[in-house]
Design a protein around this motif. Structure first.
Motif, PDB file in Angstrom:
ATOM      1  N   THR A 232       0.604  -0.810  -0.342  1.00 12.55           N
ATOM      2  CA  THR A 232       0.609  -0.274  -0.181  1.00 12.55           C
ATOM      3  C   THR A 232       0.703   1.362  -0.385  1.00 12.55           C
ATOM      4  O   THR A 232       0.451   2.074  -0.900  1.00 12.55           O
ATOM      5  CB  THR A 232      -0.472  -0.190   1.298  1.00 12.55           C
ATOM      6  N   GLU A 233       1.805   1.288   0.900  1.00 13.89           N
ATOM      7  CA  GLU A 233       2.736   2.784   0.890  1.00 13.89           C
ATOM      8  C   GLU A 233       3.211   2.729  -0.011  1.00 13.89           C
ATOM      9  O   GLU A 233       3.578   3.918  -0.919  1.00 13.89           O
ATOM     10  CB  GLU A 233       3.612   2.442   2.354  1.00 13.89           C
ATOM     11  N   PHE A 234       4.181   1.566  -0.421  1.00 14.20           N
ATOM     12  CA  PHE A 234       4.636   1.236  -2.152  1.00 14.20           C
ATOM     13  C   PHE A 234       4.117   2.015  -3.354  1.00 14.20           C
ATOM     14  O   PHE A 234       4.703   2.799  -4.484  1.00 14.20           O
ATOM     15  CB  PHE A 234       5.726  -0.149  -2.184  1.00 14.20           C
ATOM     16  N   ILE A 235       2.544   1.511  -2.815  1.00 16.23           N
ATOM     17  CA  ILE A 235       1.766   1.832  -4.557  1.00 16.23           C
ATOM     18  C   ILE A 235       1.537   3.255  -4.377  1.00 16.23           C
ATOM     19  O   ILE A 235       1.205   4.429  -5.015  1.00 16.23           O
ATOM     20  CB  ILE A 235       0.486   1.141  -4.572  1.00 16.23           C
ATOM     21  N   CYS A 251      -2.913  13.031 -20.165  1.00 14.25           N
ATOM     22  CA  CYS A 251      -3.775  12.113 -19.943  1.00 14.25           C
ATOM     23  C   CYS A 251      -3.903  11.570 -17.914  1.00 14.25           C
ATOM     24  O   CYS A 251      -3.431  12.184 -17.358  1.00 14.25           O
ATOM     25  CB  CYS A 251      -2.969  10.264 -20.238  1.00 14.25           C
ATOM     26  N   VAL A 252      -4.852  10.675 -18.446  1.00 11.35           N
ATOM     27  CA  VAL A 252      -5.795  10.773 -16.753  1.00 11.35           C
ATOM     28  C   VAL A 252      -5.388   9.489 -16.423  1.00 11.35           C
ATOM     29  O   VAL A 252      -4.908   8.415 -16.652  1.00 11.35           O
ATOM     30  CB  VAL A 252      -6.689  10.214 -17.098  1.00 11.35           C
ATOM     31  N   PHE A 253      -4.599   9.536 -14.994  1.00 15.79           N
ATOM     32  CA  PHE A 253      -3.680   8.208 -14.233  1.00 15.79           C
ATOM     33  C   PHE A 253      -4.419   8.075 -12.850  1.00 15.79           C
ATOM     34  O   PHE A 253      -4.934   9.326 -12.106  1.00 15.79           O
ATOM     35  CB  PHE A 253      -2.734   9.216 -13.491  1.00 15.79           C
ATOM     36  N   THR A 254      -5.549   6.794 -13.064  1.00 14.52           N
ATOM     37  CA  THR A 254      -5.662   5.988 -12.461  1.00 14.52           C
ATOM     38  C   THR A 254      -5.650   4.848 -11.309  1.00 14.52           C
ATOM     39  O   THR A 254      -4.765   3.963 -11.914  1.00 14.52           O
ATOM     40  CB  THR A 254      -7.598   5.550 -12.509  1.00 14.52           C
ATOM     41  N   VAL A 255      -5.203   5.503  -9.859  1.00 15.75           N
ATOM     42  CA  VAL A 255      -5.338   3.713  -8.617  1.00 15.75           C
ATOM     43  C   VAL A 255      -5.698   2.769  -8.235  1.00 15.75           C
ATOM     44  O   VAL A 255      -6.759   3.784  -7.213  1.00 15.75           O
ATOM     45  CB  VAL A 255      -3.614   4.634  -8.374  1.00 15.75           C
ATOM     46  N   SER A 256      -5.617   2.305  -8.455  1.00 16.78           N
ATOM     47  CA  SER A 256      -7.029   0.974  -7.285  1.00 16.78           C
ATOM     48  C   SER A 256      -6.974   1.393  -6.260  1.00 16.78           C
ATOM     49  O   SER A 256      -5.797   1.014  -5.529  1.00 16.78           O
ATOM     50  CB  SER A 256      -7.049  -0.160  -7.835  1.00 16.78           C
ATOM     51  N   LEU A 288      -3.682  11.077 -26.806  1.00 17.80           N
ATOM     52  CA  LEU A 288      -4.072  11.728 -25.643  1.00 17.80           C
ATOM     53  C   LEU A 288      -5.141  12.025 -24.675  1.00 17.80           C
ATOM     54  O   LEU A 288      -6.129  11.494 -25.660  1.00 17.80           O
ATOM     55  CB  LEU A 288      -4.101  13.347 -26.784  1.00 17.80           C
ATOM     56  N   HIS A 289      -5.660  12.291 -23.496  1.00 17.90           N
ATOM     57  CA  HIS A 289      -6.511  12.196 -22.893  1.00 17.90           C
ATOM     58  C   HIS A 289      -7.045  10.720 -22.398  1.00 17.90           C
ATOM     59  O   HIS A 289      -8.851  10.168 -22.011  1.00 17.90           O
ATOM     60  CB  HIS A 289      -7.694  13.046 -23.835  1.00 17.90           C
ATOM     61  N   THR A 290      -6.413   9.399 -22.841  1.00 19.78           N
ATOM     62  CA  THR A 290      -7.119   8.492 -22.379  1.00 19.78           C
ATOM     63  C   THR A 290      -6.545   8.136 -20.928  1.00 19.78           C
ATOM     64  O   THR A 290      -5.709   8.967 -20.068  1.00 19.78           O
ATOM     65  CB  THR A 290      -6.434   7.569 -23.317  1.00 19.78           C
ATOM     66  N   GLU A 291      -6.903   7.127 -20.571  1.00 14.20           N
ATOM     67  CA  GLU A 291      -6.100   7.028 -18.841  1.00 14.20           C
ATOM     68  C   GLU A 291      -5.246   5.610 -18.875  1.00 14.20           C
ATOM     69  O   GLU A 291      -5.186   4.869 -19.657  1.00 14.20           O
ATOM     70  CB  GLU A 291      -7.428   6.552 -18.621  1.00 14.20           C
ATOM     71  N   VAL A 292      -3.848   5.497 -18.087  1.00 13.17           N
ATOM     72  CA  VAL A 292      -3.609   4.990 -17.556  1.00 13.17           C
ATOM     73  C   VAL A 292      -3.625   4.776 -16.169  1.00 13.17           C
ATOM     74  O   VAL A 292      -3.929   5.287 -15.180  1.00 13.17           O
ATOM     75  CB  VAL A 292      -2.455   5.335 -17.435  1.00 13.17           C
ATOM     76  N   THR A 293      -4.106   3.209 -16.069  1.00 12.35           N
ATOM     77  CA  THR A 293      -3.803   2.547 -15.076  1.00 12.35           C
ATOM     78  C   THR A 293      -3.070   1.676 -14.416  1.00 12.35           C
ATOM     79  O   THR A 293      -2.868   1.111 -14.893  1.00 12.35           O
ATOM     80  CB  THR A 293      -5.598   1.897 -14.409  1.00 12.35           C
ATOM     81  N   LEU A 294      -3.296   1.416 -12.478  1.00 10.06           N
ATOM     82  CA  LEU A 294      -2.559   1.115 -11.871  1.00 10.06           C
ATOM     83  C   LEU A 294      -3.378   0.479 -11.268  1.00 10.06           C
ATOM     84  O   LEU A 294      -3.907   0.527 -10.260  1.00 10.06           O
ATOM     85  CB  LEU A 294      -1.668   2.245 -11.359  1.00 10.06           C
ATOM     86  N   ASP A 295      -3.014  -0.893 -10.962  1.00 12.64           N
ATOM     87  CA  ASP A 295      -3.728  -2.125 -10.355  1.00 12.64           C
ATOM     88  C   ASP A 295      -3.105  -2.784  -8.971  1.00 12.64           C
ATOM     89  O   ASP A 295      -1.904  -3.706 -10.059  1.00 12.64           O
ATOM     90  CB  ASP A 295      -4.496  -3.257 -11.104  1.00 12.64           C
ATOM     91  N   ALA A 296      -2.722  -3.122  -8.065  1.00 13.03           N
ATOM     92  CA  ALA A 296      -2.051  -4.210  -7.207  1.00 13.03           C
ATOM     93  C   ALA A 296      -3.072  -4.955  -6.629  1.00 13.03           C
ATOM     94  O   ALA A 296      -3.999  -4.351  -5.662  1.00 13.03           O
ATOM     95  CB  ALA A 296      -0.829  -3.243  -6.584  1.00 13.03           C
ATOM     96  N   TYR A 297      -2.300  -6.259  -6.569  1.00 16.42           N
ATOM     97  CA  TYR A 297      -3.981  -7.032  -5.734  1.00 16.42           C
ATOM     98  C   TYR A 297      -2.965  -8.694  -5.685  1.00 16.42           C
ATOM     99  O   TYR A 297      -2.064  -8.705  -6.237  1.00 16.42           O
ATOM    100  CB  TYR A 297      -5.085  -7.478  -6.805  1.00 16.42           C
TER     101      TYR A 297
END
Length: 378
Positions: A232-235, A251-256, A288-297
């Motif tokens: 959690t802290e690392f992400i 771009c949009v950056f989303t982290v779960s 351009l203007h699309t999303e990059v997502t980061l998920d850790a599970y």
């Protein structure tokens, strides 16, 4: 006469040499690949012996070379040198180069004994001179080409290491510049999150420079031991550093959400570098203007960290080659093409696996897979 004996039994002698070659390990060359070897040498030997029976016997030296061992541009020497290059390309060792000509000498001796063929002493001297010169030139060229290839490989490895260093330095400098610009534009205090990003980037620059100054010493030392740390802290730390870069690339950056109980046992700095490179790559190529997502599970006994972009998808060729150093598959050719190569090596150093899968006509997902751990309750 020896030249008559060799001419009449040429095919038999070549076949005997071929049989000897087939019984040695790592000797998978075809007759066509070794055309500058035994067959050509045998023809040159026959020609040399014939000339020595004429009124101008010394003309044979143009084919065989002198017996002094001095360098010459004889026909045997040039074809033997080419043969030595072929054997190196086929993965042969230097002793196998010598055996290649020794096979013919043994085949001639055996067949002459079987046929009770009498040879003159001078003919044996000619045979030995031709063999000596052929072996010397073949081995010399073989060794030269081998050493040259080794030097080229060393230069390539050095270029990759220097390129990796430059790539990492630029990444840290870019993040530091973005953090400074954000703080300056927004009149932000450096004691907040933006200041933390700037501080870590400067620390990274310092560490990389220190490592480059002691590169020879560090290469002989054991790698930094793995440590257990909160996923959690690392992400969260990665998120703070990457948000500025995402904004700069439009771009949009989303982290779960990340399960607070999950932990990773790895070299934190190397893993931070690997994930940072994956995100930089995603920001660079996503539309351009699309999303990059980061998920850790977690899945079973593994922790998976996914970076998903909207680059439009990958070709089969891209998937196979994109982790090679200095490989640039996209239209944007800024950079050195080392980010993904660095990321894979960094992940592997922590007993992890880095892979990529294509989402047709959409984008791709890079996945870091690591052994699963749990935070130890205090």
């Amino acid at each position: 006469m020896m030249h008559d004996f060799l001419s009449n039994n040429r095919d038999d002698l070549i076949e005997r040499c071929r049989v000897k070659v087939a019984h040695r390990p790592a000797r998978g060359a075809t007759v066509e690949q070794l055309q500058n070897g035994v067959p050509l040498f045998l023809d040159q030997l026959i020609q040399t012996l014939r000339i020595e029976q004429t009124v101008e016997p010394m003309d044979s030296r143009k084919i065989s070379g002198p017996s002094s061992g001095e360098p010459s541009f004889s026909a045997i020497g040039m074809s033997a040198a080419q043969h030595g290059r072929q054997l190196l390309e086929l993965g042969f060792s230097v002793d196998q180069v010598v055996h290649d000509y020794g096979d013919l000498c043994q085949a001639i001796t055996d067949l002459a004994y079987e046929r009770d063929a009498p040879f003159q002493i001078d003919e044996f001297r000619t045979l030995n001179r031709c063999l000596d010169n052929a072996i010397a030139d073949a081995v010399t060229e073989f060794s030269y080409q081998r050493d040259s290839a080794s030097t080229d490989k060393h230069v390539e490895e050095m270029n990759e290491r220097l390129g990796s260093l430059a790539h990492e330095l630029r990444n840290f400098l870019q993040t530091a510049t973005l953090a400074f610009t954000a703080a300056k534009t927004g009149n932000l205090s450096l004691s907040g999150a933006t200041g933390s990003v700037l501080e870590r980037s400067l620390d990274g620059l310092r560490d990389l420079i220190d490592h480059s100054l002691t590169d020879v010493r560090l290469s002989a030392e054991s790698p930094k031991p793995a440590q257990l740390f909160s996923l959690t802290e690392f992400i969260g730390e990665i998120k703070r550093a990457a948000e500025l870069a995402a904004r700069a690339h439009g771009c949009v950056f989303t982290v779960s959400h990340v399960d607070a109980d999950l932990a990773v046992c790895a070299n934190r700095d190397l893993l931070f570098s690997a994930l940072g490179n994956l995100l930089q790559n995603a920001f660079k190529f996503t539309h351009l203007h699309t999303e990059v997502t980061l998920d850790a599970y977690a899945v079973a006994g593994r922790i998976l960290i996914d970076v998903k972009d909207h680059c439009g998808g990958l070709s089969a060729t891209d998937v196979e080659s994109m982790f090679e150093p200095f490989r640039q598959n996209g239209v944007d050719r800024t950079g050195l093409g080392l980010g993904l190569s660095i990321a894979r090596r960094s992940v592997q150093a922590s007993d992890g696996i880095l892979s990529v899968r294509d989402i047709p006509d959409t984008g791709c997902v890079f996945t870091i897979s690591l052994p699963r751990h749990a935070m130890v309750l205090q």
